[in-house]
Design a protein around this motif. Sequence first.
Motif, PDB file in Angstrom:
ATOM      1  N   GLY A   1       0.811  -1.214   0.000  1.00 23.62           N
ATOM      2  CA  GLY A   1       0.000   0.000   0.000  1.00 23.62           C
ATOM      3  C   GLY A   1       0.841   1.258   0.000  1.00 23.62           C
ATOM      4  N   ARG A   2       0.375   2.250  -0.716  1.00 27.51           N
ATOM      5  CA  ARG A   2       1.095   3.523  -0.789  1.00 27.51           C
ATOM      6  C   ARG A   2       0.386   4.608  -0.004  1.00 27.51           C
ATOM      7  NH1 ARG A   2       2.332   2.906  -7.100  1.00 27.51           N
ATOM      8  NH2 ARG A   2       3.729   1.157  -6.851  1.00 27.51           N
ATOM      9  N   SER A   3      -0.906   4.531   0.089  1.00 30.60           N
ATOM     10  CA  SER A   3      -1.682   5.502   0.852  1.00 30.60           C
ATOM     11  C   SER A   3      -2.634   4.711   1.739  1.00 30.60           C
ATOM     12  CB  SER A   3      -2.472   6.420  -0.078  1.00 30.60           C
ATOM     13  OG  SER A   3      -3.493   5.676  -0.730  1.00 30.60           O
ATOM     14  N   GLN A   4      -3.241   5.387   2.710  1.00 29.76           N
ATOM     15  CA  GLN A   4      -4.207   4.696   3.568  1.00 29.76           C
ATOM     16  C   GLN A   4      -5.383   4.161   2.748  1.00 29.76           C
ATOM     17  OE1 GLN A   4      -5.133   5.777   7.585  1.00 29.76           O
ATOM     18  NE2 GLN A   4      -3.805   7.582   7.442  1.00 29.76           N
ATOM     19  N   ALA A   5      -5.879   4.955   1.827  1.00 27.22           N
ATOM     20  CA  ALA A   5      -7.023   4.528   1.018  1.00 27.22           C
ATOM     21  C   ALA A   5      -6.659   3.332   0.131  1.00 27.22           C
ATOM     22  CB  ALA A   5      -7.533   5.688   0.170  1.00 27.22           C
ATOM     23  N   HIS A   6      -5.485   3.368  -0.478  1.00 27.17           N
ATOM     24  CA  HIS A   6      -5.044   2.256  -1.326  1.00 27.17           C
ATOM     25  C   HIS A   6      -4.874   0.986  -0.499  1.00 27.17           C
ATOM     26  CE1 HIS A   6      -1.781   0.174  -3.795  1.00 27.17           C
ATOM     27  NE2 HIS A   6      -2.872   0.110  -4.522  1.00 27.17           N
ATOM     28  N   THR A   7      -4.274   1.126   0.673  1.00 28.35           N
ATOM     29  CA  THR A   7      -4.096  -0.030   1.557  1.00 28.35           C
ATOM     30  C   THR A   7      -5.442  -0.610   1.955  1.00 28.35           C
ATOM     31  OG1 THR A   7      -2.002   0.846   2.378  1.00 28.35           O
ATOM     32  CG2 THR A   7      -3.095  -0.809   3.741  1.00 28.35           C
ATOM     33  N   ALA A   8      -6.400   0.241   2.307  1.00 32.46           N
ATOM     34  CA  ALA A   8      -7.732  -0.238   2.685  1.00 32.46           C
ATOM     35  C   ALA A   8      -8.373  -1.013   1.531  1.00 32.46           C
ATOM     36  CB  ALA A   8      -8.614   0.929   3.111  1.00 32.46           C
ATOM     37  N   ASP A   9      -8.216  -0.547   0.306  1.00 34.00           N
ATOM     38  CA  ASP A   9      -8.768  -1.256  -0.850  1.00 34.00           C
ATOM     39  C   ASP A   9      -8.135  -2.634  -1.011  1.00 34.00           C
ATOM     40  OD1 ASP A   9     -10.441   0.874  -1.477  1.00 34.00           O
ATOM     41  OD2 ASP A   9      -9.129   1.662  -3.053  1.00 34.00           O
ATOM     42  N   LEU A  10      -6.828  -2.707  -0.874  1.00 39.87           N
ATOM     43  CA  LEU A  10      -6.133  -3.987  -1.010  1.00 39.87           C
ATOM     44  C   LEU A  10      -6.540  -4.967   0.087  1.00 39.87           C
ATOM     45  CD1 LEU A  10      -2.509  -2.745  -1.862  1.00 39.87           C
ATOM     46  CD2 LEU A  10      -4.168  -3.760  -3.451  1.00 39.87           C
ATOM     47  N   VAL A  11      -6.607  -4.484   1.322  1.00 39.77           N
ATOM     48  CA  VAL A  11      -6.969  -5.347   2.450  1.00 39.77           C
ATOM     49  C   VAL A  11      -8.421  -5.807   2.331  1.00 39.77           C
ATOM     50  CG1 VAL A  11      -7.258  -5.432   4.969  1.00 39.77           C
ATOM     51  CG2 VAL A  11      -5.197  -4.397   3.980  1.00 39.77           C
ATOM     52  N   ARG A  12      -9.311  -4.926   1.884  1.00 33.36           N
ATOM     53  CA  ARG A  12     -10.721  -5.295   1.692  1.00 33.36           C
ATOM     54  C   ARG A  12     -10.819  -6.499   0.753  1.00 33.36           C
ATOM     55  NH1 ARG A  12     -12.821  -1.164  -1.536  1.00 33.36           N
ATOM     56  NH2 ARG A  12     -12.106  -2.515  -3.196  1.00 33.36           N
ATOM     57  N   ASP A  13     -10.096  -6.456  -0.356  1.00 27.39           N
ATOM     58  CA  ASP A  13     -10.129  -7.562  -1.319  1.00 27.39           C
ATOM     59  C   ASP A  13      -9.505  -8.833  -0.747  1.00 27.39           C
ATOM     60  OD1 ASP A  13     -11.369  -5.829  -3.079  1.00 27.39           O
ATOM     61  OD2 ASP A  13      -9.538  -5.383  -4.199  1.00 27.39           O
ATOM     62  N   ALA A  14      -8.470  -8.683   0.073  1.00 25.29           N
ATOM     63  CA  ALA A  14      -7.817  -9.850   0.680  1.00 25.29           C
ATOM     64  C   ALA A  14      -8.688 -10.491   1.757  1.00 25.29           C
ATOM     65  CB  ALA A  14      -6.465  -9.445   1.265  1.00 25.29           C
ATOM     66  N   LEU A  15      -9.489  -9.691   2.448  1.00 25.96           N
ATOM     67  CA  LEU A  15     -10.330 -10.208   3.534  1.00 25.96           C
ATOM     68  C   LEU A  15     -11.517 -11.022   3.015  1.00 25.96           C
ATOM     69  CD1 LEU A  15     -11.130 -10.291   6.545  1.00 25.96           C
ATOM     70  CD2 LEU A  15     -12.290  -8.088   6.191  1.00 25.96           C
ATOM     71  N   ARG A  16     -12.098 -10.611   1.902  1.00 27.24           N
ATOM     72  CA  ARG A  16     -13.342 -11.225   1.398  1.00 27.24           C
ATOM     73  C   ARG A  16     -13.334 -12.754   1.397  1.00 27.24           C
ATOM     74  NH1 ARG A  16     -14.073  -7.295  -3.023  1.00 27.24           N
ATOM     75  NH2 ARG A  16     -15.240  -5.714  -1.946  1.00 27.24           N
ATOM     76  N   PRO A  17     -12.301 -13.425   0.860  1.00 23.93           N
ATOM     77  CA  PRO A  17     -12.361 -14.896   0.804  1.00 23.93           C
ATOM     78  C   PRO A  17     -12.392 -15.582   2.169  1.00 23.93           C
ATOM     79  CG  PRO A  17     -10.572 -14.049  -0.571  1.00 23.93           C
ATOM     80  CD  PRO A  17     -11.124 -12.894   0.187  1.00 23.93           C
ATOM     81  N   PHE A  18     -12.048 -14.868   3.225  1.00 23.05           N
ATOM     82  CA  PHE A  18     -12.007 -15.468   4.558  1.00 23.05           C
ATOM     83  C   PHE A  18     -13.326 -15.319   5.305  1.00 23.05           C
ATOM     84  CE2 PHE A  18      -7.670 -14.819   3.343  1.00 23.05           C
ATOM     85  CZ  PHE A  18      -7.042 -15.972   3.793  1.00 23.05           C
ATOM     86  N   LEU A  19     -14.269 -14.605   4.727  1.00 28.00           N
ATOM     87  CA  LEU A  19     -15.520 -14.333   5.427  1.00 28.00           C
ATOM     88  C   LEU A  19     -16.484 -15.508   5.434  1.00 28.00           C
ATOM     89  CD1 LEU A  19     -16.068 -10.643   4.293  1.00 28.00           C
ATOM     90  CD2 LEU A  19     -15.164 -11.486   6.484  1.00 28.00           C
ATOM     91  N   ASP A  20     -16.147 -16.573   4.709  1.00 30.67           N
ATOM     92  CA  ASP A  20     -16.988 -17.768   4.747  1.00 30.67           C
ATOM     93  C   ASP A  20     -16.185 -19.000   5.149  1.00 30.67           C
ATOM     94  OD1 ASP A  20     -15.497 -18.237   2.482  1.00 30.67           O
ATOM     95  OD2 ASP A  20     -17.200 -18.549   1.153  1.00 30.67           O
ATOM     96  N   VAL A  21     -15.063 -18.792   5.826  1.00 32.60           N
ATOM     97  CA  VAL A  21     -14.208 -19.900   6.259  1.00 32.60           C
ATOM     98  C   VAL A  21     -14.708 -20.422   7.608  1.00 32.60           C
ATOM     99  CG1 VAL A  21     -11.882 -20.534   7.009  1.00 32.60           C
ATOM    100  CG2 VAL A  21     -12.186 -19.065   5.011  1.00 32.60           C
ATOM    101  N   PRO A  22     -15.267 -21.631   7.642  1.00 32.90           N
ATOM    102  CA  PRO A  22     -15.700 -22.185   8.923  1.00 32.90           C
ATOM    103  C   PRO A  22     -14.483 -22.394   9.832  1.00 32.90           C
ATOM    104  CG  PRO A  22     -16.381 -23.596   7.086  1.00 32.90           C
ATOM    105  CD  PRO A  22     -15.492 -22.529   6.538  1.00 32.90           C
ATOM    106  N   GLY A  23     -14.684 -22.190  11.100  1.00 34.00           N
ATOM    107  CA  GLY A  23     -13.612 -22.448  12.056  1.00 34.00           C
ATOM    108  C   GLY A  23     -12.552 -21.376  12.139  1.00 34.00           C
TER     109      GLY A  23
END
Length: 188
Positions: A27-49
Amino acid sequence: MTTMRTEHQNPRLTELTDAIRECVRAGRSQAHTADLVRDALRPFLDVPGLLREDQRVGDPEHYLQHVLHVEPDASFSVVALVWLPGQQTPIHDHVAWCVTGVYQGTESEQHYQLRQSPAGDYLVPAGLVTNQRGQSCGFAPPGDIHLVRNCGTETAISLHVYGADIGRLGTSVRRVYELPVHSEPGSA
């Protein structure tokens, strides 16, 4: 809000923190970092356990924060917030970028804009977003004034990633806004 420190070794949580670490480093800026992390978090939102049973328990008095991970260099923290029906935050903003994802239930997020007038500062509603399980969003200051609420009838659990050391700070809230809220023509 009560904070519980509940870090543990979970292979899927380790995978999530590894993905977040890559985003934070890129990430280069706070907004850019938030966008990258948002996309990285999505696949974990349906991980059981992903969360232990004790990290899924709420508090009848107020929403409960479980600290899952604090990066050793303090560049980010991962927490699980457990909300019983109707529980909400005060209107607030943050010290750093923030990403949230709904792991269980439904949450609403009311955004506000700060206005100034000779009579004093006030807030104007600036949009309402309802996030279901599996949905994520991110933002960075300034302009991140909002209120989050469990708007459903069941316990809601959300994963929050903050660009701050929540283990040391206890919260990412910069300011709580106890100002009047006024509607303006054209505001949502």
